[in-house]
Design a protein around this motif. Structure first.
Motif, PDB file in Angstrom:
ATOM      1  N   MET A 137       0.836  -1.184   0.000  1.00 20.83           N
ATOM      2  CA  MET A 137       0.000   0.000   0.000  1.00 20.83           C
ATOM      3  C   MET A 137       0.880   1.245   0.000  1.00 20.83           C
ATOM      4  N   VAL A 138       0.230   2.413  -0.074  1.00 19.62           N
ATOM      5  CA  VAL A 138       0.946   3.683  -0.066  1.00 19.62           C
ATOM      6  C   VAL A 138       0.652   4.400   1.243  1.00 19.62           C
ATOM      7  N   VAL A 139       1.707   4.818   1.950  1.00 17.39           N
ATOM      8  CA  VAL A 139       1.576   5.552   3.202  1.00 17.39           C
ATOM      9  C   VAL A 139       2.450   6.800   3.115  1.00 17.39           C
ATOM     10  N   ALA A 140       1.849   7.950   3.355  1.00 16.90           N
ATOM     11  CA  ALA A 140       2.579   9.225   3.339  1.00 16.90           C
ATOM     12  C   ALA A 140       3.337   9.434   2.035  1.00 16.90           C
ATOM     13  N   GLY A 141       2.764   8.961   0.938  1.00 16.56           N
ATOM     14  CA  GLY A 141       3.389   9.155  -0.359  1.00 16.56           C
ATOM     15  C   GLY A 141       4.503   8.180  -0.665  1.00 16.56           C
ATOM     16  N   HIS A 142       4.704   7.151   0.168  1.00 15.31           N
ATOM     17  CA  HIS A 142       5.734   6.140  -0.050  1.00 15.31           C
ATOM     18  C   HIS A 142       5.083   4.781  -0.277  1.00 15.31           C
ATOM     19  N   ASP A 143       5.736   3.944  -1.077  1.00 21.01           N
ATOM     20  CA  ASP A 143       5.383   2.531  -1.051  1.00 21.01           C
ATOM     21  C   ASP A 143       5.690   2.024   0.355  1.00 21.01           C
ATOM     22  N   ALA A 144       4.815   1.225   0.911  1.00 18.83           N
ATOM     23  CA  ALA A 144       5.005   0.811   2.302  1.00 18.83           C
ATOM     24  C   ALA A 144       4.538  -0.619   2.512  1.00 18.83           C
ATOM     25  N   VAL A 145       5.194  -1.282   3.470  1.00 16.91           N
ATOM     26  CA  VAL A 145       4.793  -2.618   3.904  1.00 16.91           C
ATOM     27  C   VAL A 145       4.234  -2.486   5.316  1.00 16.91           C
ATOM     28  N   VAL A 146       3.010  -2.944   5.516  1.00 18.03           N
ATOM     29  CA  VAL A 146       2.324  -2.827   6.805  1.00 18.03           C
ATOM     30  C   VAL A 146       2.253  -4.195   7.456  1.00 18.03           C
ATOM     31  N   GLN A 147       2.724  -4.289   8.717  1.00 17.61           N
ATOM     32  CA  GLN A 147       2.713  -5.548   9.456  1.00 17.61           C
ATOM     33  C   GLN A 147       2.082  -5.334  10.829  1.00 17.61           C
ATOM     34  N   PRO A 148       1.022  -6.051  11.155  1.00 13.51           N
ATOM     35  CA  PRO A 148       0.427  -5.930  12.495  1.00 13.51           C
ATOM     36  C   PRO A 148       1.387  -6.458  13.564  1.00 13.51           C
ATOM     37  N   THR A 149       1.359  -5.851  14.739  1.00 12.42           N
ATOM     38  CA  THR A 149       2.169  -6.292  15.875  1.00 12.42           C
ATOM     39  C   THR A 149       1.293  -6.271  17.127  1.00 12.42           C
ATOM     40  N   PHE A 150       1.894  -6.673  18.240  1.00 16.76           N
ATOM     41  CA  PHE A 150       1.170  -6.646  19.512  1.00 16.76           C
ATOM     42  C   PHE A 150       1.961  -5.865  20.563  1.00 16.76           C
ATOM     43  N   ASP A 151       2.704  -4.837  20.100  1.00 19.40           N
ATOM     44  CA  ASP A 151       3.513  -4.053  21.041  1.00 19.40           C
ATOM     45  C   ASP A 151       2.850  -2.728  21.417  1.00 19.40           C
ATOM     46  N   HIS A 152       1.576  -2.543  21.007  1.00 23.54           N
ATOM     47  CA  HIS A 152       0.783  -1.360  21.376  1.00 23.54           C
ATOM     48  C   HIS A 152       1.340  -0.059  20.799  1.00 23.54           C
ATOM     49  N   HIS A 153       2.130  -0.145  19.735  1.00 18.67           N
ATOM     50  CA  HIS A 153       2.706   1.060  19.143  1.00 18.67           C
ATOM     51  C   HIS A 153       2.535   1.051  17.624  1.00 18.67           C
ATOM     52  N   VAL A 154       2.463   2.236  17.065  1.00 19.23           N
ATOM     53  CA  VAL A 154       2.574   2.413  15.617  1.00 19.23           C
ATOM     54  C   VAL A 154       4.020   2.806  15.352  1.00 19.23           C
ATOM     55  N   ARG A 155       4.737   1.956  14.648  1.00 19.09           N
ATOM     56  CA  ARG A 155       6.168   2.188  14.417  1.00 19.09           C
ATOM     57  C   ARG A 155       6.417   2.452  12.940  1.00 19.09           C
ATOM     58  N   LEU A 156       7.136   3.515  12.662  1.00 21.14           N
ATOM     59  CA  LEU A 156       7.489   3.890  11.298  1.00 21.14           C
ATOM     60  C   LEU A 156       8.964   3.596  11.087  1.00 21.14           C
ATOM     61  N   VAL A 157       9.251   2.629  10.222  1.00 20.43           N
ATOM     62  CA  VAL A 157      10.629   2.236   9.921  1.00 20.43           C
ATOM     63  C   VAL A 157      11.050   2.972   8.657  1.00 20.43           C
ATOM     64  N   THR A 158      12.007   3.879   8.797  1.00 20.89           N
ATOM     65  CA  THR A 158      12.334   4.793   7.699  1.00 20.89           C
ATOM     66  C   THR A 158      13.528   4.363   6.868  1.00 20.89           C
ATOM     67  N   GLY A 159      14.232   3.301   7.273  1.00 22.01           N
ATOM     68  CA  GLY A 159      15.376   2.857   6.484  1.00 22.01           C
ATOM     69  C   GLY A 159      16.675   2.954   7.259  1.00 22.01           C
ATOM     70  N   PRO A 160      17.802   2.632   6.594  1.00 19.01           N
ATOM     71  CA  PRO A 160      19.081   2.540   7.307  1.00 19.01           C
ATOM     72  C   PRO A 160      19.704   3.875   7.682  1.00 19.01           C
ATOM     73  N   TYR A 161      19.278   4.965   7.064  1.00 19.42           N
ATOM     74  CA  TYR A 161      19.965   6.240   7.280  1.00 19.42           C
ATOM     75  C   TYR A 161      19.187   7.228   8.140  1.00 19.42           C
ATOM     76  N   LEU A 162      17.959   6.898   8.467  1.00 11.80           N
ATOM     77  CA  LEU A 162      17.136   7.784   9.274  1.00 11.80           C
ATOM     78  C   LEU A 162      16.630   7.029  10.496  1.00 11.80           C
ATOM     79  N   PRO A 163      16.341   7.735  11.582  1.00  8.80           N
ATOM     80  CA  PRO A 163      15.833   7.058  12.778  1.00  8.80           C
ATOM     81  C   PRO A 163      14.397   6.585  12.587  1.00  8.80           C
ATOM     82  N   ASP A 164      14.022   5.578  13.357  1.00 15.66           N
ATOM     83  CA  ASP A 164      12.644   5.108  13.350  1.00 15.66           C
ATOM     84  C   ASP A 164      11.822   5.927  14.348  1.00 15.66           C
ATOM     85  N   PHE A 165      10.521   5.975  14.099  1.00 15.52           N
ATOM     86  CA  PHE A 165       9.619   6.716  14.973  1.00 15.52           C
ATOM     87  C   PHE A 165       8.498   5.793  15.430  1.00 15.52           C
ATOM     88  N   ARG A 166       7.948   6.102  16.594  1.00 20.56           N
ATOM     89  CA  ARG A 166       6.791   5.343  17.059  1.00 20.56           C
ATOM     90  C   ARG A 166       5.938   6.218  17.964  1.00 20.56           C
TER      91      ARG A 166
END
Length: 468
Positions: free
Chosen positions: A1-30
Motif C-alpha cells: 500500500m501507499v503511506v505518506a506518499g511512499h510505497d510501504a509494507v504494513v505488518q500488524p504487531t502486539f507491542d501497542h505502538h505504531v512504528r514507522l521504519v524509515t530505512g538505514p539512514y534515518l531514525p525510526d519513529f513510534r
C-alpha cells in the motif's frame, strides 16, 4: 500500500505502538496505538522530486493523520481477515489427510514399526538443527538505541503539542537534520493554525449565502484541489452551512494522478461523507485510471461520456484527454482534445434532440464543452483548470436556447499543480450551484484569500428562459 506518499509494507504487531521504519539512514519513529494491536510500517521509495517537496508533503499529511490512520487500519483489518482464512484452510489440511488415509491405513499408523520410529526421530532431529543452526556464528549487530520523546531528542526545537508523544529511536540528530525537522514542524504549525482559523470563521461568513427555497437543491462545485487536503475541512464546513446535498468535482484533485496521492482522495471522500450525490470527472493532472477508479470504489459517480440523473437533474461529463505531471502536457495515446470536444457536442446534442436535455455538462476545461453550448444543447457548463474564476457567461445557441458557462477557480489555492502547505499560495475558490425543477437556477462563488479572509460573492440568477 501507499503511506505518506511512499510505497510501504504494513505488518500488524502486539507491542501497542505504531512504528514507522524509515530505512538505514534515518531514525525510526513510534507512538502509542491506544489499542492492543500495533503496527509496523516500513516505508520505501517515493516520487518526490526534492527534499523540500517531501518535507512539505509530510507536513501536509501530518496535519490530518487521521486520513492515513484510517487507510492503515483498513489494511490491518484486511490482513487479519486474510490470515484467518489461511489459518482455517491450513487447519483443515490434517483433517483431510486423516480422512484420505482411510480406516485401514490409520490403524497401521497406530502400530509404528522400528524403521518408522527411526525415520521419524531422524526427521525431528534434523528439523531442530535446521532451525537452530549452531554452526553459524553470531554476527555483530548495530545497537538501535533507546526510544526517547521528540522534545528530548530535539532540544532547542519547538515540537508541536500533537507530536510530543511521538518517540524516536537513536536520538542523535545532526545540526542539518534538526534544521529539516524544524522546517517540518514550522510547516505543520502554520498549516494547522491557518486552516483552523478559517473553519472558525465559516459561520459568520456563511451568513451571506443565498438560502435555498423550498424545492431547490444546492450542489457544491470544486475543482483543482491539487492534494491540498487542508482545504477539505473548510469546504465541508461551508457546504453544511449552504445545505449542500450534492457535490460536483470538475477534476484535478491530484498533481500527477499517481497512487502515492491516495491520501488526498481519502481526505476528499472522508470530508464529504454524508453527501449522497457525488459526481466527478478527471482533469489532466488526474490522467489515468487511478483517481477515477479510487473515487468510484468509494461511491462517486464517474462521468465519462455518459449521462446520469441525480436529484432529478441530468448530468453529462467527459474526462480531460490530456495528461500532465508536475509540469507541461505529456503526449498520450487516444482521442485528442479537439476530437473529444466534437464528440461531446454530438452526444449532448443527441440527448437534447431526444428530449433528454442535459442540465449540466461537467468538464475540466470549459473549452471542451463550448461547441455543445454554442449549439444550444445544454443549460450549464461547469469546469476548472485555469485556477481563476471565469463567468458565469450567458451563451445563446444556434437553436435559440440559452445556456451558461462557468469556470471555478482552484479549490486547493494552488499556484501550480502542487499543493499549498501552510497558508494558501493563491486565492482558493469553491462554488454553490442551485437547482430547481431539474435545471440550474443560480450560482454563488465563495473565495478565500491568501490572508485567510472569505468573500461570498452575490448570488447570480441564471436566466435560461429569458429571450435573447
Amino acid at each position: 500500500m501507499v503511506v505518506a506518499g511512499h510505497d510501504a509494507v504494513v505488518q500488524p504487531t502486539f507491542d501497542h505502538h505504531v512504528r514507522l521504519v524509515t530505512g538505514p539512514y534515518l531514525p525510526d519513529f513510534r507512538m502509542p496505538s491506544d489499542s492492543q494491536v500495533g503496527v509496523r510500517i516500513t516505508i520505501g521509495k517515493t516520487e518526490a522530486r526534492s527534499t523540500d517537496e517531501l518535507i512539505q508533503r509530510y507536513a501536509l499529511i501530518a496535519s490530518h493523520t487521521d486520513v492515513e490512520a484510517r487507510a492503515v487500519t483498513r489494511e490491518v483489518k484486511r490482513l487479519a481477515i486474510d490470515a484467518a482464512v489461511r489459518a482455517a484452510v491450513l487447519a483443515l489440511v490434517p483433517v483431510l489427510v486423516w480422512e484420505l488415509l482411510g480406516s485401514r491405513r490409520r490403524t497401521e499408523l497406530r502400530r509404528p514399526t522400528r524403521t518408522g520410529l527411526v525415520i521419524t526421530l531422524a526427521f525431528v532431529v534434523l528439523a531442530g538443527f535446521s532451525a537452530w543452526q549452531p554452526w553459524r556464528p553470531a554476527l555483530p549487530r548495530v545497537d538501535a538505541g533507546d526510544w526517547v520523546s521528540l522534545p528530548d531528542a530535539l532540544p532547542g526545537v519547538t515540537v508541536p503539542p500533537d507530536l510530543r508523544k511521538v518517540e524516536v529511536q537513536n536520538e542523535v540528530f545532526t545540526q542539518s537534520t534538526k534544521g529539516l525537522v524544524a522546517d517540518l514542524f514550522g510547516y505543520y504549525d502554520r498549516s494547522k493554525a491557518f486552516y483552523k482559523a478559517l473553519v472558525a470563521k465559516v459561520p459568520d461568513a456563511a451568513r451571506a449565502l443565498h438560502p435555498p427555497a423550498p424545492g431547490q437543491t444546492v450542489a457544491l462545485l470544486i475543482s483543482d484541489r491539487h492534494d491540498n487536503i487542508d482545504m477539505d475541512q473548510v469546504v465541508r464546513a461551508f457546504a453544511d452551512q449552504a445545505k449542500a446535498t450534492a457535490v460536483i468535482d470538475a477534476g484535478d484533485d491530484t498533481s500527477a494522478g499517481q497512487s502515492w496521492e491516495s491520501f488526498s482522495l481519502e481526505s476528499l471522500d472522508d470530508s464529504l461523507k454524508g453527501i449522497g450525490n457525488r459526481i466527478a470527472i478527471s482533469g489532466n493532472h488526474d490522467h489515468g485510471s487511478f483517481v477515477s477508479g479510487y473515487l468510484a470504489k468509494h461511491g462517486w459517480t464517474h462521468l465519462d461520456h455518459r449521462a446520469t440523473e441525480k436529484f432529478g437533474v441530468r448530468f453529462f461529463g467527459v474526462d480531460d484527454p490530456r495528461a500532465s505531471g508536475l509540469g507541461a502536457f505529456i503526449p498520450v495515446k487516444g482521442p485528442t482534445f479537439a476530437e473529444e470536444t466534437a464528440t461531446l457536442a454530438d452526444e449532448v446534442c443527441a440527448l437534447d434532440a431526444k428530449g433528454e436535455r442535459v442540465a449540466t455538462v461537467v468538464v475540466h476545461d470549459a473549452t471542451m464543452a463550448r461547441t455543445a453550448l454554442e449549439r444550444g444543447c445544454t443549460d450549464l457548463v461547469v469546469a476548472g483548470h485555469v485556477h481563476v474564476q471565469l463567468g458565469p457567461d450567458r451563451v445563446v445557441g444556434e437553436n435559440g436556447k440559452a445556456g451558461y458557462t462557468y469556470t471555478n477557480g482552484t479549490t486547493g489555492g494552488a499556484a501550480f499543480a502542487v499543493a499549498a502547505v501552510g497558508k494558501l499560495r493563491r486565492e482558493a475558490e469553491f462554488t454553490f450551484v442551485t437547482y430547481q425543477d431539474g435545471r440550474p437556477v443560480g450560482i454563488q462563488p465563495v473565495r478565500v484569500s491568501t490572508h485567510g479572509q472569505f468573500t461570498v460573492d452575490p448570488y447570480i440568477v441564471l436566466n435560461l428562459d429569458e429571450p435573447h
